[in-house]
Write an enzyme that holds these catalytic residues in place. Structure first.
Site, mmCIF file in Angstrom:
data_model
loop_
_atom_site.group_PDB
_atom_site.id
_atom_site.type_symbol
_atom_site.label_atom_id
_atom_site.label_comp_id
_atom_site.label_asym_id
_atom_site.label_seq_id
_atom_site.Cartn_x
_atom_site.Cartn_y
_atom_site.Cartn_z
ATOM 1 C CB THR A 167 -0.950 0.031 1.218
ATOM 2 O OG1 THR A 167 -0.180 0.192 2.415
ATOM 3 C CG2 THR A 167 -1.796 -1.218 1.299
ATOM 4 C CB ILE A 196 9.007 4.225 2.097
ATOM 5 C CG1 ILE A 196 10.009 5.228 2.697
ATOM 6 C CG2 ILE A 196 9.169 2.847 2.731
ATOM 7 C CD1 ILE A 196 9.777 5.537 4.177
ATOM 8 C CG ASP A 238 -0.609 5.627 -3.490
ATOM 9 O OD1 ASP A 238 0.523 5.429 -3.030
ATOM 10 O OD2 ASP A 238 -1.256 6.679 -3.268
ATOM 11 C CB ALA A 273 -8.327 1.359 -3.589
ATOM 12 C CB SER A 312 7.346 6.299 12.439
ATOM 13 O OG SER A 312 8.222 7.393 12.643
ATOM 14 C CE1 TYR A 324 3.530 9.410 10.352
ATOM 15 C CE2 TYR A 324 5.354 9.615 11.896
ATOM 16 C CZ TYR A 324 4.844 9.150 10.701
ATOM 17 O OH TYR A 324 5.654 8.422 9.846
ATOM 18 C CB ALA A 325 4.040 10.205 18.233
ATOM 19 C CB SER A 383 -1.095 6.838 14.089
ATOM 20 O OG SER A 383 0.055 7.334 13.422
HETATM 21 N N1 NAD Z 1 9.771 9.435 5.122
HETATM 22 C C1 NAD Z 1 10.117 9.209 6.365
HETATM 23 O O1 NAD Z 1 11.068 9.798 6.909
HETATM 24 C C2 NAD Z 1 9.341 8.210 7.199
HETATM 25 C C3 NAD Z 1 9.836 7.945 8.489
HETATM 26 C C4 NAD Z 1 9.150 7.030 9.287
HETATM 27 C C5 NAD Z 1 8.030 6.383 8.800
HETATM 28 N N2 NAD Z 1 7.583 6.674 7.557
HETATM 29 C C6 NAD Z 1 6.382 5.953 7.110
HETATM 30 O O2 NAD Z 1 6.667 5.289 5.882
HETATM 31 C C7 NAD Z 1 5.467 5.217 5.094
HETATM 32 C C8 NAD Z 1 5.731 5.811 3.706
HETATM 33 O O3 NAD Z 1 6.215 7.131 3.886
HETATM 34 P P1 NAD Z 1 6.746 8.016 2.652
HETATM 35 O O4 NAD Z 1 7.740 8.955 3.222
HETATM 36 O O5 NAD Z 1 7.098 7.166 1.497
HETATM 37 O O6 NAD Z 1 5.412 8.857 2.369
HETATM 38 P P2 NAD Z 1 4.818 9.481 1.016
HETATM 39 O O7 NAD Z 1 3.887 10.552 1.435
HETATM 40 O O8 NAD Z 1 5.925 9.832 0.064
HETATM 41 O O9 NAD Z 1 4.005 8.235 0.397
HETATM 42 C C9 NAD Z 1 2.872 7.728 1.063
HETATM 43 C C10 NAD Z 1 1.938 7.165 0.003
HETATM 44 O O10 NAD Z 1 0.785 6.644 0.689
HETATM 45 C C11 NAD Z 1 -0.371 6.993 -0.078
HETATM 46 N N3 NAD Z 1 -1.560 7.036 0.778
HETATM 47 C C12 NAD Z 1 -1.813 7.913 1.783
HETATM 48 N N4 NAD Z 1 -3.030 7.676 2.303
HETATM 49 C C13 NAD Z 1 -3.556 6.628 1.611
HETATM 50 C C14 NAD Z 1 -4.804 5.944 1.670
HETATM 51 N N5 NAD Z 1 -5.750 6.298 2.555
HETATM 52 N N6 NAD Z 1 -5.013 4.914 0.812
HETATM 53 C C15 NAD Z 1 -4.078 4.576 -0.101
HETATM 54 N N7 NAD Z 1 -2.876 5.204 -0.207
HETATM 55 C C16 NAD Z 1 -2.635 6.221 0.639
HETATM 56 C C17 NAD Z 1 -0.036 8.381 -0.652
HETATM 57 O O11 NAD Z 1 -0.852 8.707 -1.777
HETATM 58 C C18 NAD Z 1 1.449 8.228 -0.992
HETATM 59 O O12 NAD Z 1 1.643 7.789 -2.325
HETATM 60 C C19 NAD Z 1 4.387 5.953 5.887
HETATM 61 O O13 NAD Z 1 3.641 5.021 6.649
HETATM 62 C C20 NAD Z 1 5.203 6.845 6.813
HETATM 63 O O14 NAD Z 1 4.497 7.179 7.975
HETATM 64 C C21 NAD Z 1 8.199 7.574 6.744
#
Ligand code: NAD
Length: 240
Positions: A7, A13, A32, A51, A129, A141-142, A144
């Site tokens: 997802t 990531i 996504d 979705a 996270s 966020y923390a 969740s």
């Molecule tokens: N980037 C960081 O430093 C970091 C650090 C810790 C944790 N994370 C976690 O890693 C994961 C990915 O982070 P990222 O930095 O790649 O974020 P990002 O915002 O670049 O990508 C997240 C993706 O999730 C999709 N998304 C959001 N809500 C959605 C929904 N309801 N249904 C379907 N898709 C949905 C978005 O459209 C987006 O493409 C997240 O869970 C984030 O909390 C990221």
């Protein structure tokens, strides 16, 4: 061959995880909200599902796509997540609800919806996270992501011995999510990372691929930090 479902796979990531699991030989189903997921899927001959994981129709579409793919679901990566950061005085009920709904509630609901379709010895990997340790400006966020730790451990017990359920806790990873932060905040965070650099999406993908692989066959209910050593600090400012 089994299917791996990721997802939030349109970018960041999630996209890196998808590439890594495809290289490991899985057939991919990419989910996504963002229509760009179709381009990501086309590039790796994967199935795209546009979705929202937080809605029942969205999860039904995802389940239908898994059934239509015609192979057992071997790996589920719950990566989709959002931030809505604010100091506690400015945090609205809507910001609180959106983040807990998508990051935690939808992760639980999608996993429950798909668990019965998973192959024996399947693996679920949730993306948490290191922010679950506590961050000023990220109360929602923390919370969740702390919930992801409890959810992961509980699901691991509930689905053992058939499935393994683990989580990865990234630190500061260079993606669109963190690019949205002010430069001075990013610089301050990186200066506090013992390895002195931001992580790359590929670093998280490597940890996920290991947890999803038979190499981790005796690992379940665990949280793997992938944060350049930053999980020691608990009282810093905003950071994912
Ligand atoms: N980037 C960081 O430093 C970091 C650090 C810790 C944790 N994370 C976690 O890693 C994961 C990915 O982070 P990222 O930095 O790649 O974020 P990002 O915002 O670049 O990508 C997240 C993706 O999730 C999709 N998304 C959001 N809500 C959605 C929904 N309801 N249904 C379907 N898709 C949905 C978005 O459209 C987006 O493409 C997240 O869970 C984030 O909390 C990221």
């Amino acid at each position: 061959m089994t299917i791996a479902l990721v997802t939030g796979a349109a970018r960041g990531i999630g996209a890196a995880i998808a590439h890594r699991l495809a290289a490991a030989g899985h057939r991919l189903v990419l989910v996504d909200l963002n229509p760009a997921v179709r381009d990501s899927a086309a590039a790796m001959d994967a199935v795209a599902v546009e979705a929202d994981i937080a809605t029942a129709p969205g999860r039904a579409a995802i389940r239908d796509a898994v059934h239509a793919a015609g192979e057992p679901l071997g790996v589920l990566v719950n990566n989709a997540g959002i931030t809505r950061d604010a100091l506690v005085a400015d945090l609205t009920e809507d910001m609180f609800r959106q983040v807990t709904r998508i990051n935690l509630g939808a992760t639980y609901e999608l996993t429950s919806a798909l668990a019965a379709d998973m192959a024996d010895d399947g693996a679920v990997v949730n993306i948490g996270s290191r922010a679950h340790l506590g961050n000023v400006g990220q109360f929602n966020y923390a919370m969740s992501k702390a919930g992801i730790v409890g959810l992961t451990r509980s699901l691991a017990l509930a689905y053992a011995p058939r499935l393994r359920v683990n989580a990865v806790a990234p630190g500061f990873i260079a993606t669109d999510m963190t690019d949205a932060m002010p430069v001075r905040v990013r610089e301050r965070i990186v200066s506090r990372v013992p390895l002195r650099k931001p992580g790359r999406p590929e670093d998280i993908a490597g940890a996920v691929a290991w947890l999803a692989s038979p190499e981790a066959r005796y690992v379940t209910g665990q949280l793997v930090y992938c944060c350049g050593g930053r999980s020691y600090g608990t009282t810093e400012g905003t950071a994912t």
